[in-house]
Motif scaffolding. Structure first.
Motif, PDB file in Angstrom:
ATOM      1  N   ALA A 291       0.859  -1.184   0.000  1.00 60.77           N
ATOM      2  CA  ALA A 291       0.000   0.000   0.000  1.00 60.77           C
ATOM      3  C   ALA A 291       0.895   1.233   0.000  1.00 60.77           C
ATOM      4  CB  ALA A 291      -0.903  -0.026   1.220  1.00 60.77           C
ATOM      5  N   TRP A 292       0.377   2.344  -0.527  1.00 57.70           N
ATOM      6  CA  TRP A 292       1.216   3.543  -0.693  1.00 57.70           C
ATOM      7  C   TRP A 292       0.310   4.766  -0.751  1.00 57.70           C
ATOM      8  CZ3 TRP A 292       6.358   2.676  -0.433  1.00 57.70           C
ATOM      9  CH2 TRP A 292       7.225   3.748  -0.689  1.00 57.70           C
ATOM     10  N   PRO A 293       0.788   5.931  -0.310  1.00 61.89           N
ATOM     11  CA  PRO A 293      -0.008   7.158  -0.504  1.00 61.89           C
ATOM     12  C   PRO A 293      -0.264   7.419  -1.986  1.00 61.89           C
ATOM     13  CG  PRO A 293       1.772   7.526   1.067  1.00 61.89           C
ATOM     14  CD  PRO A 293       2.020   6.183   0.452  1.00 61.89           C
ATOM     15  N   ILE A 294      -1.270   8.241  -2.261  1.00 61.68           N
ATOM     16  CA  ILE A 294      -1.658   8.508  -3.650  1.00 61.68           C
ATOM     17  C   ILE A 294      -1.807  10.004  -3.892  1.00 61.68           C
ATOM     18  CG2 ILE A 294      -2.862   6.306  -3.853  1.00 61.68           C
ATOM     19  CD1 ILE A 294      -5.494   7.899  -3.595  1.00 61.68           C
ATOM     20  N   VAL A 295      -1.781  10.377  -5.151  1.00 60.96           N
ATOM     21  CA  VAL A 295      -2.072  11.758  -5.549  1.00 60.96           C
ATOM     22  C   VAL A 295      -3.588  11.888  -5.567  1.00 60.96           C
ATOM     23  CG1 VAL A 295      -1.808  13.513  -7.341  1.00 60.96           C
ATOM     24  CG2 VAL A 295       0.047  11.885  -6.904  1.00 60.96           C
ATOM     25  N   ASP A 296      -4.138  12.394  -4.465  1.00 52.43           N
ATOM     26  CA  ASP A 296      -5.592  12.423  -4.315  1.00 52.43           C
ATOM     27  C   ASP A 296      -6.218  13.764  -4.659  1.00 52.43           C
ATOM     28  OD1 ASP A 296      -4.727  13.941  -2.177  1.00 52.43           O
ATOM     29  OD2 ASP A 296      -5.850  12.838  -0.655  1.00 52.43           O
ATOM     30  N   GLY A 297      -5.383  14.786  -4.928  1.00 52.20           N
ATOM     31  CA  GLY A 297      -5.922  16.104  -5.253  1.00 52.20           C
ATOM     32  C   GLY A 297      -6.223  16.957  -4.041  1.00 52.20           C
ATOM     33  N   TRP A 298      -6.020  16.411  -2.846  1.00 50.46           N
ATOM     34  CA  TRP A 298      -6.311  17.156  -1.609  1.00 50.46           C
ATOM     35  C   TRP A 298      -5.097  17.134  -0.678  1.00 50.46           C
ATOM     36  CZ3 TRP A 298      -8.706  14.867   3.283  1.00 50.46           C
ATOM     37  CH2 TRP A 298      -8.913  15.862   4.240  1.00 50.46           C
ATOM     38  N   VAL A 299      -4.849  15.999  -0.032  1.00 47.89           N
ATOM     39  CA  VAL A 299      -3.660  15.901   0.818  1.00 47.89           C
ATOM     40  C   VAL A 299      -2.412  16.040  -0.040  1.00 47.89           C
ATOM     41  CG1 VAL A 299      -2.402  14.465   2.453  1.00 47.89           C
ATOM     42  CG2 VAL A 299      -4.897  14.432   2.445  1.00 47.89           C
ATOM     43  N   ILE A 300      -2.391  15.336  -1.159  1.00 52.20           N
ATOM     44  CA  ILE A 300      -1.318  15.465  -2.153  1.00 52.20           C
ATOM     45  C   ILE A 300      -1.980  15.983  -3.424  1.00 52.20           C
ATOM     46  CG2 ILE A 300       0.520  14.287  -3.407  1.00 52.20           C
ATOM     47  CD1 ILE A 300       0.584  12.203  -1.205  1.00 52.20           C
ATOM     48  N   PRO A 301      -1.919  17.292  -3.670  1.00 53.65           N
ATOM     49  CA  PRO A 301      -2.712  17.868  -4.777  1.00 53.65           C
ATOM     50  C   PRO A 301      -2.268  17.427  -6.156  1.00 53.65           C
ATOM     51  CG  PRO A 301      -2.033  19.559  -3.201  1.00 53.65           C
ATOM     52  CD  PRO A 301      -1.257  18.322  -2.872  1.00 53.65           C
ATOM     53  N   SER A 302      -0.947  17.164  -6.318  1.00 56.28           N
ATOM     54  CA  SER A 302      -0.454  16.897  -7.674  1.00 56.28           C
ATOM     55  C   SER A 302       0.923  16.276  -7.590  1.00 56.28           C
ATOM     56  CB  SER A 302      -0.410  18.221  -8.464  1.00 56.28           C
ATOM     57  OG  SER A 302       0.022  18.017  -9.787  1.00 56.28           O
ATOM     58  N   ASP A 303       1.509  16.024  -8.736  1.00 58.23           N
ATOM     59  CA  ASP A 303       2.898  15.608  -8.858  1.00 58.23           C
ATOM     60  C   ASP A 303       3.760  16.628  -8.104  1.00 58.23           C
ATOM     61  OD1 ASP A 303       5.474  15.128  -9.713  1.00 58.23           O
ATOM     62  OD2 ASP A 303       5.030  15.329 -11.835  1.00 58.23           O
ATOM     63  N   GLN A 304       4.652  16.137  -7.237  1.00 54.23           N
ATOM     64  CA  GLN A 304       5.401  17.029  -6.354  1.00 54.23           C
ATOM     65  C   GLN A 304       6.342  17.960  -7.121  1.00 54.23           C
ATOM     66  OE1 GLN A 304       5.777  15.363  -2.469  1.00 54.23           O
ATOM     67  NE2 GLN A 304       7.851  16.136  -2.281  1.00 54.23           N
ATOM     68  N   VAL A 305       6.896  17.516  -8.234  1.00 52.67           N
ATOM     69  CA  VAL A 305       7.722  18.404  -9.052  1.00 52.67           C
ATOM     70  C   VAL A 305       6.887  19.590  -9.525  1.00 52.67           C
ATOM     71  CG1 VAL A 305       8.864  18.613 -11.292  1.00 52.67           C
ATOM     72  CG2 VAL A 305       9.461  16.735  -9.770  1.00 52.67           C
ATOM     73  N   SER A 306       5.677  19.308  -9.978  1.00 55.43           N
ATOM     74  CA  SER A 306       4.791  20.380 -10.445  1.00 55.43           C
ATOM     75  C   SER A 306       4.457  21.339  -9.317  1.00 55.43           C
ATOM     76  CB  SER A 306       3.498  19.791 -11.016  1.00 55.43           C
ATOM     77  OG  SER A 306       3.780  18.899 -12.065  1.00 55.43           O
ATOM     78  N   LEU A 307       4.221  20.799  -8.123  1.00 53.40           N
ATOM     79  CA  LEU A 307       3.887  21.661  -6.973  1.00 53.40           C
ATOM     80  C   LEU A 307       5.049  22.583  -6.630  1.00 53.40           C
ATOM     81  CD1 LEU A 307       2.079  19.030  -4.696  1.00 53.40           C
ATOM     82  CD2 LEU A 307       1.019  20.918  -5.939  1.00 53.40           C
ATOM     83  N   TYR A 308       6.263  22.037  -6.641  1.00 57.97           N
ATOM     84  CA  TYR A 308       7.420  22.882  -6.326  1.00 57.97           C
ATOM     85  C   TYR A 308       7.669  23.914  -7.420  1.00 57.97           C
ATOM     86  CZ  TYR A 308       9.089  20.964  -1.925  1.00 57.97           C
ATOM     87  OH  TYR A 308       9.214  20.639  -0.602  1.00 57.97           O
ATOM     88  N   ASP A 309       7.537  23.485  -8.679  1.00 56.25           N
ATOM     89  CA  ASP A 309       7.763  24.425  -9.775  1.00 56.25           C
ATOM     90  C   ASP A 309       6.754  25.571  -9.736  1.00 56.25           C
ATOM     91  OD1 ASP A 309       9.918  23.017 -10.667  1.00 56.25           O
ATOM     92  OD2 ASP A 309       8.860  21.975 -12.286  1.00 56.25           O
ATOM     93  N   ALA A 310       5.547  25.292  -9.230  1.00 55.03           N
ATOM     94  CA  ALA A 310       4.516  26.333  -9.098  1.00 55.03           C
ATOM     95  C   ALA A 310       4.623  27.068  -7.767  1.00 55.03           C
ATOM     96  CB  ALA A 310       3.133  25.707  -9.243  1.00 55.03           C
ATOM     97  N   LYS A 311       5.655  26.736  -6.987  1.00 55.82           N
ATOM     98  CA  LYS A 311       5.883  27.324  -5.657  1.00 55.82           C
ATOM     99  C   LYS A 311       4.698  27.077  -4.721  1.00 55.82           C
ATOM    100  CE  LYS A 311       9.244  30.778  -7.127  1.00 55.82           C
ATOM    101  NZ  LYS A 311       9.711  32.186  -7.059  1.00 55.82           N
ATOM    102  N   ARG A 312       4.089  25.921  -4.871  1.00 54.98           N
ATOM    103  CA  ARG A 312       2.993  25.514  -3.990  1.00 54.98           C
ATOM    104  C   ARG A 312       3.522  24.467  -3.016  1.00 54.98           C
ATOM    105  NH1 ARG A 312      -1.377  23.301  -7.861  1.00 54.98           N
ATOM    106  NH2 ARG A 312      -2.461  22.871  -5.891  1.00 54.98           N
ATOM    107  N   PHE A 313       4.396  24.910  -2.108  1.00 60.81           N
ATOM    108  CA  PHE A 313       4.946  23.989  -1.117  1.00 60.81           C
ATOM    109  C   PHE A 313       5.150  24.746   0.186  1.00 60.81           C
ATOM    110  CE2 PHE A 313       8.484  25.852  -3.446  1.00 60.81           C
ATOM    111  CZ  PHE A 313       9.434  26.148  -2.476  1.00 60.81           C
ATOM    112  N   ASN A 314       5.362  23.992   1.261  1.00 60.38           N
ATOM    113  CA  ASN A 314       5.573  24.586   2.578  1.00 60.38           C
ATOM    114  C   ASN A 314       7.054  24.936   2.712  1.00 60.38           C
ATOM    115  OD1 ASN A 314       2.829  24.188   3.309  1.00 60.38           O
ATOM    116  ND2 ASN A 314       3.274  22.031   3.735  1.00 60.38           N
ATOM    117  N   ASP A 315       7.351  26.208   2.596  1.00 64.23           N
ATOM    118  CA  ASP A 315       8.732  26.694   2.484  1.00 64.23           C
ATOM    119  C   ASP A 315       9.386  26.735   3.861  1.00 64.23           C
ATOM    120  OD1 ASP A 315      11.096  27.855   1.806  1.00 64.23           O
ATOM    121  OD2 ASP A 315      10.230  29.621   0.839  1.00 64.23           O
ATOM    122  N   THR A 316      10.071  25.641   4.217  1.00 64.42           N
ATOM    123  CA  THR A 316      10.811  25.570   5.476  1.00 64.42           C
ATOM    124  C   THR A 316      12.229  25.133   5.160  1.00 64.42           C
ATOM    125  OG1 THR A 316      10.478  23.228   5.964  1.00 64.42           O
ATOM    126  CG2 THR A 316       8.670  24.726   6.566  1.00 64.42           C
TER     127      THR A 316
END
Length: 884
Positions: A291-316
């Protein structure tokens, strides 16, 4: 001796004593004091996810009265899909959402930085109670150490359409991640009671725990719950795929929901409600794969590369890294050729460059080859994460390379081993005695002390530097340095940067339209109708089908599926391939046309249909198991050869006997005589229709009474006189067939099988041509049959002309009252997408019955045409109505 014993008892009392209660949201907690630390174990941060709360987002924990003891770990979450549970981690339970706290604070006002541990285990195992995760060493370095539990395996990550429908967000599958987020929310709200600073929280984890840290770093649902992230052998930057290898195994919600339906089928459950009733241990036992987490559109909105490229990440700030020989735990090949073949199979057009960057060696499987597995699963993700954070975020990134390991002798089996997966954990927690079969060296202690300092510094300051530790440079694309944790910590170059860049090109290609199309084919499963070992045809997740055949001398080829042709494209090596549009669920005959010659596909079993042995492909119906070989008692299918007195020929019937037929030799059974359609034979209901599995499942569920099913050949022709030939093959002779049934088959079955030989215990049914035959036979011989069924066919065949009950069919239906009194069930079925003339011919017959007042049951199969899926559904509805 007595004084020594008393001294030990006093020392133990000083080491562990009861601490003053602390107040959290739910009530008062009483922990222990251990060697100067306040320790609280087994604190519930959410309600037990049991019963109706199974596969739901975590709910608030209940309040309690009085003082609750917090001196024991909570149970580990039910698990078993990733090797045996840790025997030192205690009992298992679904009631497992607890956390633990080690605090050096003297008062609730101290505001000590908080370090939150998320365990690994492939998202299928792990527990906070594993002794190696005990947090006293880190806590003594000036942090509040918290370890949190989360659901794993199927219980933590099952997606399912019904689960998505009941969710406010219309998603499912990431319950384990939601547990982590719930625990972090609890920490933010309550950690001040333990002297922790709710605004200085750093999350850290290893393996799946490190991957989870990566996911939380890009999750909007976790925003504001932590201010720093440490990932050991983690990262999740690969593109989503239905069935990709490690590093690219995130699935999209739609794919995961279909996998959830398949899991339901495998569990023998008819619904989500049925799944929730099954014991947790059984669910774990039924799990296949991880079993594995999934791209569900909510907890994980999208492909993580796309999220970072769009600057949609928790900047810590991030501190991320991996071990030098992770591949030792995950990469096993007997020979260099096995490794090379595997690389070619997974990496396609990038295989050549990757084999240059990660060469196989002359023999065995050296570290140079193992490093491809390391980097595909961990190294590339960590390196990419550091690059994205450094270039797109405001906070800094720190990269490490852990290479502390024993120096194995050149002639030992371990020669060339580096630091394997998970080896870093005892160093981080300061528990070097957990190193298996090793005596920690002075160098080990130097590295462990440095890592404890770096990790706690990072929690305190957002940088690993300070308190005398060697300076750790921040990672930037212009200065891509890593901290090498080996011997004495020192900055160094990124290992095999050329290989990482080649992997970067590979993962970029996988995200392209060409790569996505290739992934869809590679991830698809071979059709269930394939011969053993055949990889093609493959059924894609969206019901498209990939066909492939090698014909080096051919110039052209196409696939013909029931009259729909799909031209194939020739590759350089003479392999022809095509991906069709989506094909309707069910069973379909098809053929290959190669340079104008019609052939069967060597990858497919042959089925007798359309008058020939033809290739066939099954497009599985999602979420159903009624026609599958489930884990239920099974009956037998017997082949009965007999010489017909009517035709003078040897003939064959297939006979299904229900489960238990051989065990109780005194029991007798009713009989269903079931016929095939035009161009098929007595094999059709077993090989294409799965009638035996349908009956097995219905009988096991107590929906149908146990019965014998007889399937004979519908083509029967008596000789035309002593010298005349029989009717041509393929042209049914209705009268001869009826005589074969009445004079040969029924007497033989009653003589040789334990039947209840009367009309009340006989049924006649068939599909299409067989429906025409059996409705004629049964209604003409109501002294023999009491139950009648017509699947996609009736007595008027393909005629759409209006019918008059007074004159049609010898007036069998003109006296409706007499017919209704005699016939216990008259059943008709039709698919909603049946081609003409079937809707009109069946419609004309029904109109006649309605006008005459003849009672009948009509079943409509939604979305299906003149095909086996319609007839399977027909039998599944018809059989339960018989012999009551």
């Amino acid at each position: 001796m007595k004084m020594t014993w008393m001294a030990l008892a006093i020392a133990a009392t000083c080491a562990m004593s009861v601490g003053a209660p602390v107040k959290v949201d739910q009530g008062l907690l009483e922990g222990t004091v251990e060697d100067g630390l306040s320790v609280y174990r087994g604190i519930p941060f959410a309600a037990p996810p049991v019963g109706d709360l199974r596969w739901r987002a975590p709910q608030p924990a209940a309040k309690w009265t009085g003082v609750r003891k917090a001196d024991k770990f909570g149970p580990q979450c039910v698990q078993g899909g990733f090797g045996p549970p840790d025997p030192n981690a205690g009992p298992m339970s679904e009631d497992c959402l607890y956390l633990n706290v080690w605090s050096p604070a003297k008062t609730a006002k101290d505001k000590v930085p908080v370090l939150v541990w998320i365990y690994g285990g492939g998202f299928n195992g792990g527990a906070t109670s594993i002794p190696g995760y005990s947090g006293e060493v880190l806590a003594k370095k000036g942090v509040v150490l918290v370890s949190i539990a989360y659901r794993v395996g199927t219980l933590g990550f099952l997606a399912h359409p019904e689960l998505s429908a009941e969710s406010r967000q219309h998603v499912s599958g990431n319950y384990g991640l939601l547990d982590m987020i719930s625990a972090l929310a609890w920490i933010k709200k309550n950690i001040a009671a333990f002297g922790g600073d709710p605004n200085k929280v750093t999350i850290f984890g290893e393996s799946a725990g490190g991957i989870a840290v990566s996911m939380l770093s890009a999750s909007p649902v976790a925003k504001g719950l932590f201010q720093g992230a440490i990932s050991e052998s983690g990262g999740s930057f690969g593109p989503p795929r239905a069935a990709g290898g490690p590093g690219e195994n995130m699935r999209l919600l739609a794919t995961a929901e279909k996998d959830g339906l398949a899991f339901q089928v495998g569990a023998g459950a008819n619904s989500l409600a049925d799944l929730r009733k099954l014991p947790a241990e059984k669910l774990v036992g039924l799990t296949r794969g991880l079993a594995w987490p999934i791209v569900d559109g909510w907890v994980i909105p999208s492909d993580q590369v796309s999220l970072y490229d769009a600057k949609r990440f928790n900047d810590t700030p991030i501190l991320v890294g991996y071990n030098s020989d992770e591949g030792l735990s995950f990469s096993h090949y007997a020979t260099p050729l096995d490794y090379i073949d595997s690389v070619k199979g997974r990496y396609g057009p990038f295989a050549g460059k990757l084999l240059e960057a990660y060469p196989a060696g002359a023999t065995g499987h050296p570290k140079s080859a193992r490093d491809l597995s390391r980097d595909a699963a961990f190294g590339w993700h960590t390196w990419t994460w550091a690059k994205k954070q450094a270039s797109l975020g405001k906070s800094k990134a720190y990269l490490y390379y852990f290479d502390q390991h024993p120096d194995f002798a050149a002639n030992s089996p371990q020669a060339g081993y580096g630091a394997w997966h998970g080896r870093d954990v005892p160093y981080v927690f300061g528990h070097l005695n957990d190193l298996q079969k090793e005596t920690p060296s002075a160098s080990d202690r130097v590295i462990s002390d440095a890592m404890v300092t770096y990790w706690t510094n990072f929690a305190k300051y957002g940088t690993p530097n300070g308190n005398g530790a060697p300076e750790w440079p921040a990672f930037t694309e212009d200065n891509p340095q890593t901290m090498v944790l080996a011997g004495t910590p020192h900055p160094g170059k990124v290992d095999n940067e050329a290989g990482l860049k080649t992997l970067d090109a590979y993962f970029t290609w996988r995200r392209s339209a060409e790569g996505v199309a290739a992934s869809a084919v590679e991830d698809a499963k071979p059709a269930p109708t394939n011969v053993m070992g055949a990889q093609y045809p493959r059924v894609l997740s969206d019901k498209r089908v990939a066909f492939q055949i090698k014909a080096p001398e051919a110039k052209s080829a196409d696939i013909d599926i029931m009259g729909h042709k799909y031209p194939m494209t020739r590759g350089a090596d003479g392999t022809f391939s095509v991906v069709t549009p989506p094909i309707v669920e069910g069973f379909h005959y098809y053929a290959l046309d190669v340079d104008g010659t019609r052939l069967n596909d060597p990858g497919s079993h042959a089925f007798f249909g359309t008058g020939i042995d033809a290739s066939g492909i099954e497009i599985p119906e999602d979420g159903v198991s009624y026609y599958l070989a489930n884990n239920v008692p099974h009956g037998d299918v017997r082949i009965r050869m007999y010489k017909s007195k009517v035709t003078g020929q040897m003939r064959r019937a297939f006979v299904y006997t229900p489960p238990g037929y051989n065990a109780d030799t005194s029991k007798r059974y009713p009989v269903l005589y079931l016929q095939h359609g035009m161009g098929e034979d007595e094999t059709g209901w077993i090989f294409q229709g799965h009638a035996n599995y349908i009956l097995d499942n219905l009988i096991a569920a107590k929906k149908a009474v146990p019965m014998i099913v007889v399937m004979d050949n519908g083509y029967a022709a008596a000789p035309a006189g002593p010298f005349g030939p029989a009717a041509p093959a393929g042209r049914p002779d209705m009268k001869s067939f009826e005589r074969v049934m009445l004079e040969d088959v029924i007497p033989m079955i009653d003589a040789d099988f334990r039947t209840i030989a009367d009309r009340d215990h006989r049924a006649a049914a068939g599909l299409s041509m067989g429906a025409n035959q059996m409705t004629h036979l049964a209604t003409g011989h109501l002294d023999t049959f009491a139950y009648v069924g017509g699947f996609s066919g009736t007595m008027n065949g393909l005629s759409t002309d209006p019918l008059d009950a007074a004159t049609a069919f010898d007036g069998r239906f003109k006296d409706a009252a007499a017919f209704n009194a005699k016939v216990k069930l008259f059943w008709l079925g039709l698919g909603t997408q049946e081609p003409m003339p079937f809707p009109k011919s069946v419609g004309a017959f029904r109109t006649m019955l309605d006008k005459a007042g003849v009672k009948y049951v009509f079943f409509s199969s939604p979305g299906t045409a003149h095909e086996w899926l319609t007839w399977r559904r027909d039998l599944n509805d018809f059989a339960p109505r018989l012999f009551h």
